[in-house]
Design an enzyme around this catalytic site. Sequence first.
Site, short mmCIF file in Angstrom:
data_model
loop_
_atom_site.label_atom_id
_atom_site.label_comp_id
_atom_site.label_asym_id
_atom_site.label_seq_id
_atom_site.Cartn_x
_atom_site.Cartn_y
_atom_site.Cartn_z
CB THR C 97 22.78 -57.49 48.06
OG1 THR C 97 21.73 -56.75 48.68
CG2 THR C 97 22.17 -58.62 47.25
CE LYS C 173 18.68 -56.90 48.92
NZ LYS C 173 17.70 -55.81 48.87
CE LYS C 242 25.69 -57.08 43.99
NZ LYS C 242 25.65 -56.47 45.31
#
Lengths: 300, 300, 300, 300
Positions: C97, C173, C242
């Site tokens: 990711t 995503k 994140k």
Amino acid sequence: MRIGFIGLGNMGSGMAANLLAAGHEVTAYNRSPEKAAALVERGATAVTTIADACSGDVVISMLADDPAVESVTFGDGDTAGILTSLPQGAVHVSSSTISVALADRLTAAHAEAGQHFVSAPVFGRPEAAAAAKLFVVAAGDPAVVQDLSPVFDAVGQRTFAIAPGPKTANLVKLSGNFLIASVIESLGEAMALVGKAGVDKQQYLELLTSTLFAAPAYQTYGGLLARREFEPAGFAAHLGLKDVRLLLAAGEQLEVPLPIGSLLRDRFLSLLAGGGRDLDWSALGALAEWEAGGARPAPD
Amino acid sequence: MRIGFIGLGNMGSGMAANLLAAGHEVTAYNRSPEKAAALVERGATAVTTIADACSGDVVISMLADDPAVESVTFGDGDTAGILTSLPQGAVHVSSSTISVALADRLTAAHAEAGQHFVSAPVFGRPEAAAAAKLFVVAAGDPAVVQDLSPVFDAVGQRTFAIAPGPKTANLVKLSGNFLIASVIESLGEAMALVGKAGVDKQQYLELLTSTLFAAPAYQTYGGLLARREFEPAGFAAHLGLKDVRLLLAAGEQLEVPLPIGSLLRDRFLSLLAGGGRDLDWSALGALAEWEAGGARPAPD
Amino acid sequence: MRIGFIGLGNMGSGMAANLLAAGHEVTAYNRSPEKAAALVERGATAVTTIADACSGDVVISMLADDPAVESVTFGDGDTAGILTSLPQGAVHVSSSTISVALADRLTAAHAEAGQHFVSAPVFGRPEAAAAAKLFVVAAGDPAVVQDLSPVFDAVGQRTFAIAPGPKTANLVKLSGNFLIASVIESLGEAMALVGKAGVDKQQYLELLTSTLFAAPAYQTYGGLLARREFEPAGFAAHLGLKDVRLLLAAGEQLEVPLPIGSLLRDRFLSLLAGGGRDLDWSALGALAEWEAGGARPAPD
Amino acid sequence: MRIGFIGLGNMGSGMAANLLAAGHEVTAYNRSPEKAAALVERGATAVTTIADACSGDVVISMLADDPAVESVTFGDGDTAGILTSLPQGAVHVSSSTISVALADRLTAAHAEAGQHFVSAPVFGRPEAAAAAKLFVVAAGDPAVVQDLSPVFDAVGQRTFAIAPGPKTANLVKLSGNFLIASVIESLGEAMALVGKAGVDKQQYLELLTSTLFAAPAYQTYGGLLARREFEPAGFAAHLGLKDVRLLLAAGEQLEVPLPIGSLLRDRFLSLLAGGGRDLDWSALGALAEWEAGGARPAPD
């Protein structure tokens, strides 16, 4: 003092003029050289390379953002930057509103090169820069900051020397811009509310600024907001967004949630998405009225 | 003038004392009668019913919230309220911070009873009330407001007469408290950030209030926040919550979203849930530091 | 197919095992080599350099964040990365990711090197990775994505091939993780509310997931939240932060305000500031209860 | 059972029809009597007073908001309400989405009158009401709730009996609507983001609802949002606002901050201010795209 000045925009040109007026010797550099002309008339020497602006005791940079300061300091391709041009023992004074992280990087790089680095961001709009009425927040080696007093006195009405790490000054500057933007947003919400109830915004602002909110931030930005006077920009919306981004990045690094900061970020994005990139950042305060059924702040 | 005064709390007792000092004849009523004693020493007449406070030209009510004002105006069970006690042509001046909706109801009820109703909420903390330094925002029939000048002059340093509908003054008052709470929250976030980076909060506040934020709201609340001085409360957190609730209700009625208002509401709830109900509302500003890993603002 | 696999963490080890189980030839690399042991038992070849993992048709990287993927792809100091090791015509499949910006950079770099780049992030927790039940979102050259079907089929239960630019898969995503975090936060608020009113959280969750919210996201995260089961982490809070950061960066680049995204960022920072860095990201949902006077989510 | 049914709107008419279909004897009342016609054809008896609807074992009320339920229960001027009409020992089942505070008041009033009160709000849109597919959340005296099984079974697919206090059911219902609105908002933000990057919204929704978000709430509201199909309203925006207001009021009473709830409130106000009062509440999800530079959701 012999001072190089890099960056002759809205703010920098006023600051450089005041350095000349105070008797300093100024060598001026700007990427677009035509901006130096007015300063040359006042006695400055125009130069065409960064290196040529680095021959004095001090070089001051006053630029729009991190990439500009990085490019000017570290050089760009074949062009020499401040770091390789400045004599040992000389000082780079950065007055740009940059990130805490870049301030740290500059501190380390100049130290390694045997030079000094001082962060000295300023509070005030272009009118204040032209009138030598800025407030200077300076951080760095105390002795060096002390020696720079004649420089700071020439451009501002007062200097605040804070804790030695240069990056602290940048954090304080970012927090100050955050507080201004908070004033813009909260005034915008209040005006959207009382305005929809029929209260005259100018009269409302007079009431506020005669009482608990008798401060320049409320007078200046409240006036722009009440008059919807968003052009020309004293400080453009996209620069306001940049500063909020840097504030939030500093908050993230220190693990400090900043909910009003987050709101301001979303507001700036909405302002830009609607075409307001180059409006004055006070236009952010008009979004509350827009969301309440009023007109979107947009360029003429 | 012959003035009845209902509500001798932190604010009301100072206002009533200044009315006496200015030579007015004051009849004072408070639910807990012992609060009237100090005023009697200064020349007031203490009475034990609301009706007895309504025999003059003007009756001023200064109470904590909507239910208190409703009870005093409309009566409560067998107790007569202002509405049935005040002579025709006399004035009810409401200085409490109440909802826009209640102001509307009071306007209609007094008009029907042949009386006048003026909303005259004030800005200022108890110290300002004691020193006759309040700012009065007055709205109602212009001639009546004009006649009340000696009253307002006795309690405040300046009166702002705004558009005729009384409820407008209440909306402006609520928006003013919203702006103060916005200052508390934004200062709280800024201090949490720079504080975690090691900047001294008092020095930081001095910088702010010497420059763009040289206003009483920043000085007063910033000082309380920097010193974490939340007791005794000048204005309690639960009253701050009440005012935000009334602001949001006014915004809902006018279809005006108020994102900072919403944030403040959530903050106040968090403050109360942590035991801070009776702390000064400036404690709201300490929640940012708490969320960043610091101590929760809580009673000693 | 001959597949190199780089990154044998919680997710990668399950994926690599399933590639072996499906009959592929797997060469496995991990920075800490001991993690490869279990895979070697299942038939993998362990290698000690990135270059050695790049000798097949495909190399898959499954790493924690942008810096890890950058280092593995572009090399680090004297260590060769994927870019200089992979044969022309071979494919780098990135399942990490990562940011939209890095996906763009990788696309350009591999194209220049005569290689293919496909973004194929996955949805699912470590249990799903172990059970070959992941959902794969794949974007890149359609012919190349088509050829990779046996790879995707081995690790997931379904593959979604979306618009050709690889970065689109990364954006999707990130948006999916954003939606999961939104579920965690909204469930957290709802549970704080009904829980304080005395409703049993498990019973409440059963009601929700039997009706309108009969979805894995509600079942999985609602269960963790109702049981306050935040250790061990299936997906750590700092990785959640994140991802929100990358989402907000993508939103900024596209000028899309994301108010729930901003709230989530502040929540994650509060979670980390309280010591929750390594808790499961579902702990974010417990902050609502904390703010309502309950216990702070914290490590045992 | 002999059942009175009060309120034949979108939801109530379907529920009453299903009670008839299950063999119950239904006496139907609606303020606008023409709505009863279709039910009479299915075997209902139409009555013209609330009192006439209260002669059976049970009276069910299904109305739009607190004032409607108050008026029907307590009567209005000369009109008798449920409270004075219902026999001792009979039950008032309230299926409306009302405030927790009103549920408490109704509980007390009916108990004093020797009647039973059960809160039984439902989840599901008008289509589900017509198809007897509602989910019923019932709270009240357990024995009474048990006796009502044939009623609940006739209108819904499943009944959840929760803790005895009726108001708990109302809180759970409000929290459920909050979770739906959270889905609308978070999907709206995600679609604004991926949509601006060129991803097809229908394809995106299919991906989501095939994986982690395979739930009716995502399918229904995501579909309306992807197609921007906001008319006719299954559930109008102004009712959505009402429910958020009641949720926030419950949160305030329990001292639970609800930041997503606050965001939703501001969003609904913005939707209404732009003319969206009667749009389906899923239009709230289109505000994110509007703020990102897209079109405002508005009536045709």
